[in-house]
Design a protein around this motif. Structure first.
Motif, PDB file in Angstrom:
ATOM      1  N   GLN A 103       0.806  -1.175   0.126  1.00 56.28           N
ATOM      2  CA  GLN A 103      -0.133   0.013  -0.091  1.00 56.28           C
ATOM      3  C   GLN A 103       1.059   1.080  -0.130  1.00 56.28           C
ATOM      4  N   ALA A 104       2.116   1.095   0.762  1.00 55.63           N
ATOM      5  CA  ALA A 104       3.081   2.346   0.708  1.00 55.63           C
ATOM      6  C   ALA A 104       3.395   2.553  -0.957  1.00 55.63           C
ATOM      7  N   LEU A 105       3.751   1.720  -1.638  1.00 50.66           N
ATOM      8  CA  LEU A 105       4.199   1.698  -2.753  1.00 50.66           C
ATOM      9  C   LEU A 105       3.288   2.130  -3.708  1.00 50.66           C
ATOM     10  N   TYR A 106       1.947   1.749  -3.513  1.00 54.55           N
ATOM     11  CA  TYR A 106       0.824   2.129  -4.566  1.00 54.55           C
ATOM     12  C   TYR A 106       0.645   3.626  -4.099  1.00 54.55           C
ATOM     13  N   GLN A 107       0.665   3.954  -2.692  1.00 58.10           N
ATOM     14  CA  GLN A 107       0.417   5.372  -2.506  1.00 58.10           C
ATOM     15  C   GLN A 107       1.224   6.279  -3.209  1.00 58.10           C
ATOM     16  N   THR A 108       2.888   5.813  -3.195  1.00 59.11           N
ATOM     17  CA  THR A 108       3.592   6.638  -4.040  1.00 59.11           C
ATOM     18  C   THR A 108       3.300   6.890  -5.157  1.00 59.11           C
ATOM     19  N   LEU A 109       2.808   5.855  -5.885  1.00 61.81           N
ATOM     20  CA  LEU A 109       2.584   5.514  -7.227  1.00 61.81           C
ATOM     21  C   LEU A 109       1.304   6.097  -7.763  1.00 61.81           C
ATOM     22  N   GLY A 110       0.455   6.623  -6.747  1.00 59.97           N
ATOM     23  CA  GLY A 110      -0.886   7.123  -7.011  1.00 59.97           C
ATOM     24  C   GLY A 110      -1.693   5.810  -7.575  1.00 59.97           C
ATOM     25  N   ILE A 111      -1.623   4.665  -7.321  1.00 64.04           N
ATOM     26  CA  ILE A 111      -2.361   3.418  -7.675  1.00 64.04           C
ATOM     27  C   ILE A 111      -3.455   3.400  -6.621  1.00 64.04           C
ATOM     28  N   GLN A 112      -4.680   2.817  -6.968  1.00 60.40           N
ATOM     29  CA  GLN A 112      -5.630   2.557  -6.032  1.00 60.40           C
ATOM     30  C   GLN A 112      -6.312   1.133  -6.522  1.00 60.40           C
ATOM     31  N   THR A 113      -6.282   0.867  -7.782  1.00 60.05           N
ATOM     32  CA  THR A 113      -6.695  -0.450  -8.120  1.00 60.05           C
ATOM     33  C   THR A 113      -5.807  -1.533  -7.504  1.00 60.05           C
ATOM     34  N   GLY A 114      -6.161  -2.412  -6.737  1.00 65.67           N
ATOM     35  CA  GLY A 114      -5.384  -3.445  -6.173  1.00 65.67           C
ATOM     36  C   GLY A 114      -5.225  -3.400  -4.709  1.00 65.67           C
ATOM     37  N   LEU A 115      -5.845  -2.565  -4.023  1.00 67.86           N
ATOM     38  CA  LEU A 115      -5.840  -2.368  -2.616  1.00 67.86           C
ATOM     39  C   LEU A 115      -7.160  -2.369  -1.844  1.00 67.86           C
ATOM     40  N   ALA A 116      -7.245  -3.469  -1.460  1.00 60.54           N
ATOM     41  CA  ALA A 116      -8.604  -3.936  -0.855  1.00 60.54           C
ATOM     42  C   ALA A 116      -8.774  -3.517   0.509  1.00 60.54           C
ATOM     43  N   THR A 117      -9.950  -3.456   0.863  1.00 58.37           N
ATOM     44  CA  THR A 117     -10.496  -3.253   2.335  1.00 58.37           C
ATOM     45  C   THR A 117     -11.013  -4.471   3.152  1.00 58.37           C
ATOM     46  N   SER A 118     -11.285  -5.533   2.461  1.00 61.70           N
ATOM     47  CA  SER A 118     -11.906  -6.563   3.303  1.00 61.70           C
ATOM     48  C   SER A 118     -11.163  -7.986   2.422  1.00 61.70           C
ATOM     49  N   THR A 150      -0.893   3.441 -15.468  1.00 64.06           N
ATOM     50  CA  THR A 150      -0.813   4.323 -14.345  1.00 64.06           C
ATOM     51  C   THR A 150       0.686   4.076 -13.876  1.00 64.06           C
ATOM     52  N   LEU A 151       1.445   2.960 -13.559  1.00 65.26           N
ATOM     53  CA  LEU A 151       2.357   2.317 -13.142  1.00 65.26           C
ATOM     54  C   LEU A 151       3.680   3.308 -14.145  1.00 65.26           C
ATOM     55  N   ARG A 152       3.482   3.142 -15.321  1.00 66.30           N
ATOM     56  CA  ARG A 152       4.571   3.457 -16.274  1.00 66.30           C
ATOM     57  C   ARG A 152       4.499   5.167 -16.095  1.00 66.30           C
ATOM     58  N   GLN A 153       3.571   5.708 -15.997  1.00 68.70           N
ATOM     59  CA  GLN A 153       3.488   7.312 -15.602  1.00 68.70           C
ATOM     60  C   GLN A 153       4.248   7.637 -14.478  1.00 68.70           C
ATOM     61  N   GLN A 154       4.326   6.746 -13.329  1.00 67.74           N
ATOM     62  CA  GLN A 154       4.652   7.057 -12.308  1.00 67.74           C
ATOM     63  C   GLN A 154       6.006   6.347 -11.641  1.00 67.74           C
ATOM     64  N   LYS A 155       6.212   5.684 -12.482  1.00 68.75           N
ATOM     65  CA  LYS A 155       7.383   4.741 -12.010  1.00 68.75           C
ATOM     66  C   LYS A 155       8.708   5.480 -11.515  1.00 68.75           C
ATOM     67  N   HIS A 156       8.877   6.641 -12.109  1.00 66.78           N
ATOM     68  CA  HIS A 156       9.936   7.324 -11.813  1.00 66.78           C
ATOM     69  C   HIS A 156      10.221   7.934 -10.245  1.00 66.78           C
ATOM     70  N   LEU A 157       8.611   7.906  -9.750  1.00 66.49           N
ATOM     71  CA  LEU A 157       8.770   8.424  -8.339  1.00 66.49           C
ATOM     72  C   LEU A 157       9.220   7.304  -7.168  1.00 66.49           C
ATOM     73  N   LEU A 158       9.164   6.096  -7.808  1.00 68.40           N
ATOM     74  CA  LEU A 158       9.650   5.005  -6.863  1.00 68.40           C
ATOM     75  C   LEU A 158      10.972   4.520  -7.107  1.00 68.40           C
ATOM     76  N   PHE A 159      11.276   4.236  -7.999  1.00 67.23           N
ATOM     77  CA  PHE A 159      12.936   3.647  -8.412  1.00 67.23           C
ATOM     78  C   PHE A 159      13.912   4.516  -8.509  1.00 67.23           C
TER      79      PHE A 159
END
Length: 665
Positions: A591-606, A630-639
């Motif tokens: 979830q921390a990586l997704y938050q950095t990348l701005g990805i919501q799809t794939g984060l479950a609540t139950s 979405t990942l390709r647009q934001q990858k530079h924020l993570l690696f």
């Protein structure tokens, strides 16, 4: 040469022996060859020639020389023993055993032949014969006890727990000076083999022989590698709590002479998925009075502008801990003195990387705790950082004392240490929940960014699916070590297999076959026929795993203890992950990586949402493609991001400045 010119046998032999003892192998070989030319009946010269050739690996000539000895005297036990050793190295066990038995025909109390027969039978799985000959050797030569113990340790470190257990069992039967130590090591092996009842029996036996507090503590904190059910997990935790209460009540009467033999810290506790703070605090209170006390820190070094920072770990080789934290050394100001302290048991090879230029020295620590503490104190550090506490016991014992003015813990093992001697647990706001301080004894230091600076590695060329050996169908991969597979997560497997008839779930076997068998039985009982679509693949090398990754339709982040560096690899390969973030840091990395990348799809609540999103991402090409975009647009924020490392460097400099100001006041 006339007979009168031939050197005497005695003088020639003495000179040849001197050369051999001095390590002048070539000279001694030539000297012995000269002797057998002049005195072909000198069996001792032939024997030494055989030994020299054997040590050089020249087995053909060694056998020839030993044959000459036997022609002169067929009753030399050492020759048959050496021929047996050569046959063993040549992969001829039947021939080898024949030679060893021949040596014992000559002398039934010839310990080396018993020793070698035992070693011959061990890898063949003939444990009764192995034990018999080992005990015979020990009864003849008691000094072999330490040899067997070290051989057992070597097997243990290689992960061959079956052979190690057999070796330690022999020492236990022998009842020598290392019996208790062997029982503790045997317990370690049995735990890794899933034989928990036997392991606990060994601890009970060890405590009867030596009622030391360390053994009682190991007995209290003993946990299985994997559990057969959630009910069993809770039962073990209840037992641990009850035993801790007993230990606390008896603490005044306990001594802890064997702290140096504490074989495990409560490593597996973290994988139960509960708040471990109280248990870790109680463990710290039990041990702290028995750790060697040190004199208070005294400032001897003149104040310098540059920080002196020490880093403590067992995992500075290519390991997830090193991958996460060693690159941050590049983010400190030039001139910072970084010292790496390797705890006992560390591999000597350092993970390669640009950060190596920032390391002033790598210092192996003594196996004696008090000496190791003094080694660190002697460096007069400004700050001491433990990259991890919880994966081995020595670092935990070190951290009981203050060895530097400021001491911090990084989340290499994302659980509190329970210690009051640390000034902070350094984490990140994106990794922790709103009530995170309730999980830590240490003051929680929250950086804005994660510390991990993961490299943007070049991807391997995608190989054909047919070359992978993967099963046909839709592949849901859960690429974690088996002890991360909590029984509660099996509900995800069950739901996916029931909802998707094409689903094939891939796990990876990094534990012993016995541990894997426990998991397979657990799955069969829960899943019934669907368990046939659960696959335990061999553990893969890093390179091979990256070849397989692109063929996974989805990566499952297990709960309550989730993915770590593997999550970065999945993102590099653009394979979607589904995660249900938990309460604790250990389940919040994705979830921390997704938050950095701005990805919501794939984060479950139950649990239900987890399964729904997993099925959608695996089965819906449009949804999957949107995720990838979405990942390709934001990858530079993570690696290749050094933001967390820069924050750490600034925080530590500020902490040092505040410390100096307090001392001045």
């Amino acid at each position: 040469m006339n007979a009168s010119e031939i050197p005497s046998l005695e003088s020639s032999f003495i000179e040849a022996l001197k050369s051999l003892q001095a390590g002048e192998i070539l000279t001694s070989r030539q000297a012995f060859e000269s002797i057998v030319r002049d005195y072909p009946d000198c069996k001792e010269a032939w024997y030494h020639l055989g030994e020299i050739c054997q040590k050089w690996g020249d087995f053909e000539n060694a056998i020839d020389h030993y044959t000459h000895v036997l022609e002169l005297d067929p009753a030399i036990q050492e020759v048959y023993n050496n021929l047996g050793v050569i046959a063993t190295l040549q992969g001829l066990p039947d021939l080898a055993s024949g030679y060893f038995f021949k040596a014992l025909e000559i002398n039934s109390e010839f310990a080396p032949a018993h020793l070698n027969l035992g070693q011959l039978f061990l890898p063949l799985g003939q444990y009764d014969l192995f034990a018999y000959h080992c005990l015979q050797a020990l009864n003849i030569d008691a000094s072999l006890e330490r040899t067997y113990f070290q051989t057992g340790m070597n097997a243990l470190l290689k992960g061959d727990f079956t052979q190690a257990e057999a070796l330690f069992s022999v020492i236990v039967k022998y009842s020598g000076t290392l019996r208790v130590s062997a029982l503790l090591k045997k317990t370690f092996c049995l735990q890794r083999l899933g034989r928990d009842s036997e392991a606990l029996g060994c601890l009970d036996q060890a405590y009867e022989l030596d009622p030391d507090g360390t053994i009682a503590l190991m007995r209290a904190f003993y946990l299985p590698v994997v559990y057969r059910s959630e009910a069993e997990l809770n039962q073990w935790r209840d037992q641990l709590t009850a035993k801790l209460e007993t230990l606390e009540a008896e603490q005044a009467n306990l001594s802890f002479r064997r702290l140096h033999e504490m074989d495990w810290y409560p490593f597996y506790l973290a994988y139960q998925g509960q708040n471990d703070l109280e248990i870790m605090q109680r463990l710290a209170r039990l041990i702290q009075p028995h750790v060697p006390a040190l004199s208070p820190l005294q400032e001897k070094r003149p104040r310098e502008k540059n920080l002196r920072v020490g880093w403590v770990s067992r995992y500075f080789h290519t390991h997830s801990v090193a991958q996460c934290f060693l690159p941050v050394l590049n983010n400190f100001p030039k001139g910072t003195v970084h010292l790496l302290f390797q705890v006992p048991g560390s591999r000597q090879d350092l993970m390669p990387g640009r950060f190596q230029a920032a390391i002033a020295a790598v210092l192996p620590l003594s196996e004696v705790l008090a000496q190791a503490q003094e080694q660190i104190q002697a460096q007069e550090l400004d700050i001491l950082i433990y990259t991890d506490l919880g994966m081995e016991p020595f670092g935990f014992l070190l951290a009981q004392n203050r060895l530097a003015p400021l001491q911090y813990l990084l989340p290499g093992h994302p659980v509190t240490s329970g210690l009051k001697s640390l000034d902070g647990f350094i984490s990140s706001r994106v990794l922790e929940g709103p009530d995170a301080q309730q999980h830590y004894q240490e003051p929680l230091v929250l950086l804005d960014h994660p510390l991990v600076n993961f490299p943007n590695q070049a991807q391997h060329p995608v190989i054909e699916r047919a070359q992978t050996g993967l099963p046909a169908g839709r592949l849901y991969a859960c690429p974690v070590t088996l002890f991360k597979l909590h029984p509660g997560f099996d509900k995800v497997f069950a739901a996916l297999l029931a909802a998707d008839p094409e689903a094939q779930i891939l796990c990876f076997q990094d534990q012993s076959p016995e541990i894997a068998a426990i998991l397979k039985t657990r799955w069969q009982e829960l899943l019934g026929p669907d368990s046939e679509r659960m696959h335990l693949l061999p553990w893969q090398s890093a390179e091979r795993f990256q070849e397989l990754l692109p063929h996974f339709d989805l990566v499952l982040d297990p709960f309550p203890f989730g993915l770590g560096t593997t999550a970065y690899l999945a993102l590099q390969a653009e394979v979607p992950m589904v995660s249900w973030p938990g309460e604790f840091l250990r389940g919040r990395v994705v979830q921390a990586l997704y938050q950095t990348l701005g990805i919501q799809t794939g984060l479950a609540t139950s649990l239900e949402d987890y399964v729904t999103q997993a099925l959608a991402l695996a089965q819906n090409p449009e949804l999957r493609q949107a995720w990838i975009q979405t990942l390709r647009q934001q990858k530079h924020l993570l690696f290749e991001s050094s933001l967390g490392g820069q924050e750490l460097a600034v925080f530590l400099q500020d902490a040092q400045a505040r410390k100096l100001q307090q001392e001045t006041v």
